[in-house]
Write a protein that holds these residues in place. Structure first.
Motif, PDB file in Angstrom:
ATOM      1  N   GLU A   1       5.314   5.027   5.816  1.00 23.16           N
ATOM      2  CA  GLU A   1       3.899   5.057   6.114  1.00 23.16           C
ATOM      3  C   GLU A   1       3.096   5.195   4.819  1.00 23.16           C
ATOM      4  O   GLU A   1       3.628   5.559   3.770  1.00 23.16           O
ATOM      5  N   ASP A   2       1.812   4.926   4.889  1.00 24.50           N
ATOM      6  CA  ASP A   2       0.975   4.938   3.691  1.00 24.50           C
ATOM      7  C   ASP A   2       0.881   6.311   3.043  1.00 24.50           C
ATOM      8  O   ASP A   2       0.594   6.428   1.854  1.00 24.50           O
ATOM      9  N   ASN A   3       1.151   7.373   3.817  1.00 22.64           N
ATOM     10  CA  ASN A   3       1.132   8.713   3.233  1.00 22.64           C
ATOM     11  C   ASN A   3       2.476   9.116   2.640  1.00 22.64           C
ATOM     12  O   ASN A   3       2.652  10.252   2.189  1.00 22.64           O
TER      13      ASN A   3
ATOM     14  N   SER B   1       0.808  -1.217   0.000  1.00 21.17           N
ATOM     15  CA  SER B   1       0.000   0.000   0.000  1.00 21.17           C
ATOM     16  C   SER B   1       0.840   1.265   0.000  1.00 21.17           C
ATOM     17  O   SER B   1       0.468   2.265  -0.626  1.00 21.17           O
ATOM     18  N   PHE B   2       2.005   1.249   0.654  1.00 17.11           N
ATOM     19  CA  PHE B   2       2.815   2.458   0.707  1.00 17.11           C
ATOM     20  C   PHE B   2       3.387   2.823  -0.659  1.00 17.11           C
ATOM     21  O   PHE B   2       3.690   3.991  -0.917  1.00 17.11           O
TER      22      PHE B   2
ATOM     23  N   SER C   1       0.902   5.174  -2.957  1.00 15.54           N
ATOM     24  CA  SER C   1       0.727   6.593  -2.654  1.00 15.54           C
ATOM     25  C   SER C   1       2.047   7.329  -2.440  1.00 15.54           C
ATOM     26  O   SER C   1       2.047   8.486  -2.021  1.00 15.54           O
TER      27      SER C   1
ATOM     28  N   ASN D   1       6.931  -2.959   4.831  1.00 13.22           N
ATOM     29  CA  ASN D   1       7.060  -1.506   4.685  1.00 13.22           C
ATOM     30  C   ASN D   1       8.228  -0.924   5.464  1.00 13.22           C
ATOM     31  O   ASN D   1       8.280   0.287   5.710  1.00 13.22           O
TER      32      ASN D   1
END
Length: 469
Positions: free
Chosen positions: A117-119, A29-30, A33, A78
């Motif tokens: 992190e995902d952001n 997921s990271f 984005s 991650n």
């Protein structure tokens, strides 16, 4: 029609990799984005009291410094580990010869654990200081000559030598210049599944095994007199060029074989031999200690191979770069033709040097390795070319371009030294920011990428077909 044709051309290009939609859906997921312009690693300030020789203002020496190598955390998708080198330093010629200034002389090389992190933001999760077997922190100071030291005396920022006891005057016998036989200029990093680490360096070169707390538990180097060793490298690796040792280190997926690559052509047998484009790869079986060597042909003489990452048991990624700055760097000399390229190599398509048949012209020397007509491989190739080497049945490993990082992300840094294989279609790339420190003629200053931007450790995630299939 034309748009479809153009899209097909892009997907065939080595830069895009063109991961399929299914591969993107499976990506962590990271990755999805993560900012295309990269994301900065956090840092602390080691000292801010020194005066920049150019601006005459105080500047920051930062830690920072995480970028000499990187590798994924094998136990968490991650997260990645990143390695510092010996600490902030600068070339300097003082009363005791040509050496290095160490503005933080007690700096301990270290491994940082970072999480994306995902952001897209990056936070530091842990710091692991590298330590001697007794738990005492090592330094980044040079080794003694018997263990790879090349006579580079360490100096304080005021030009005085770093001594065993700085409170007393120099004495060659009772208070000599300080060296550290556990000291590392650490450059290559492997994170094992059992939580331990292997680190390669530029001083020996040494390859040191550390437990999960950073305490040394084993060592490999070319010095047979070193009682700390569990195995030995071939003696030829003791001829490394100063400041260009074993820059890249990887391990095969079965965790049984270390693979290391030298940064540049070695001084084998002398300084004149370092001007070529031949570098060496070595494999070390961690169960038996058996070694094998392969050759790598650089694009340009005296380039740098700054990282190695495994894809499978015989294919690896190699980071090959020059030292140029796209945007000018501290000297302000922009270079649109900088080289920051990632290649895929295949050991199975190179000649294992142990298999080369000996003859009246091809011999082996314990100190200098395989010889042809009395010349080392470095000398022979520089004099006669790679074609002449091929006529002797000796070939370098194959290499194919995976991504031109300078073009892919407008890479502004001089040093591209970290690679993280996230999945078959995504590669993390990390620079070494040199602790935001630069020097001109031995004078310390802030390291800039252009007229205004201070260099800092920056992670890029690049989409590319790493496996080539």
């Amino acid at each position: 029609m034309n748009k479809l044709w153009f899209a097909g051309i892009l997907c065939a290009g080595v830069l895009s990799g063109c991961a399929s939609q299914s591969s993107m859906s499976k990506a962590p997921s990271f990755v999805k984005s993560f900012p295309k312009t990269g994301s900065y690693l956090p840092y602390t300030v080691l000292r801010h009291d020194l005066i920049d020789d150019k601006t005459h203002k105080p500047f920051e020496i930062r830690n920072g410094g995480y970028g000499s190598s990187m590798t994924g955390n094998p136990n968490q998708t991650n997260q990645f580990y990143a390695l510092t080198d010996r600490g902030p330093n600068a070339s300097y010629k003082g009363d005791y010869g040509k050496g290095k200034i160490f503005p933080v002389p007690n700096y301990t090389p270290r491994i940082g654990l970072f999480e994306v992190e995902d952001n897209g933001q990056i936070r530091q999760v842990d710091t692991i200081l590298l330590r001697r077997p007794d738990g005492q922190p090592i330094t980044g100071l040079p080794n003694s000559p018997a263990l790879g030291g090349t006579g580079e005396p360490p100096y304080h920022v005021d030009g005085k030598p770093i001594l065993m006891n700085d409170a007393k005057p120099y004495n060659k016998v009772t208070n000599p210049i300080k060296v550290d036989d556990y000291g590392l200029d650490s450059e290559g990093l492997v994170a094992m599944k059992d939580g331990t680490f292997w680190v390669s360096d530029e001083y020996g070169p040494h390859i040191v095994h550390y437990d999960s707390n950073g305490v040394e538990i084993g060592r490999i180097n070319p010095f047979k007199s070193d009682s700390r060793d569990v195995f030995h490298l071939p003696e030829v690796f003791a001829h490394r060029r100063p400041n260009r040792g074993m820059e890249g280190l990887a391990v095969t997926p079965d965790q049984k074989t270390l693979v290391g690559i030298m940064q540049s052509t070695m001084r084998n047998p002398n300084k004149a031999a370092q001007k070529g484009d031949l570098t060496r790869i070595v494999t070390v079986n961690l169960e038996t200690g058996k070694t094998e060597q392969y050759l790598y042909r650089q694009d340009k003489a005296q380039n740098s191979n700054s990282e190695l990452a495994d894809l499978n048991s015989h294919e690896f990624l190699v980071d090959e770069r020059d030292g140029g700055f796209l945007l000018g760097g501290p000297d302000g000399k922009a270079n649109p033709n900088v080289q920051k390229k990632i290649y895929r190599i295949d050991l199975n398509r190179g000649t294992p040097l142990s298999t080369v048949a000996l003859s009246s012209s091809i011999t082996r020397d314990a100190n200098h390795g395989l010889m042809i007509d009395g010349l080392t491989l470095e000398q022979y190739t520089e004099k006669n070319g790679w074609e002449a080497l091929a006529q002797k049945g000796i070939y370098p490993v194959s290499k194919s371009l995976v991504v031109d990082v300078a073009k892919a992300v407008s890479y502004p840094h001089d040093k591209m030294e970290g690679m993280w294989v996230i999945d078959p279609y995504h590669l993390g790339v990390l620079n070494d920011d040199d602790f935001a420190t630069w020097s001109t003629k031995g004078k310390l200053e802030q390291k800039y990428l252009d007229g205004n931007t201070i260099d800092a450790a920056q992670l890029y995630i690049i989409k590319a077909n790493l496996m080539g299939n």
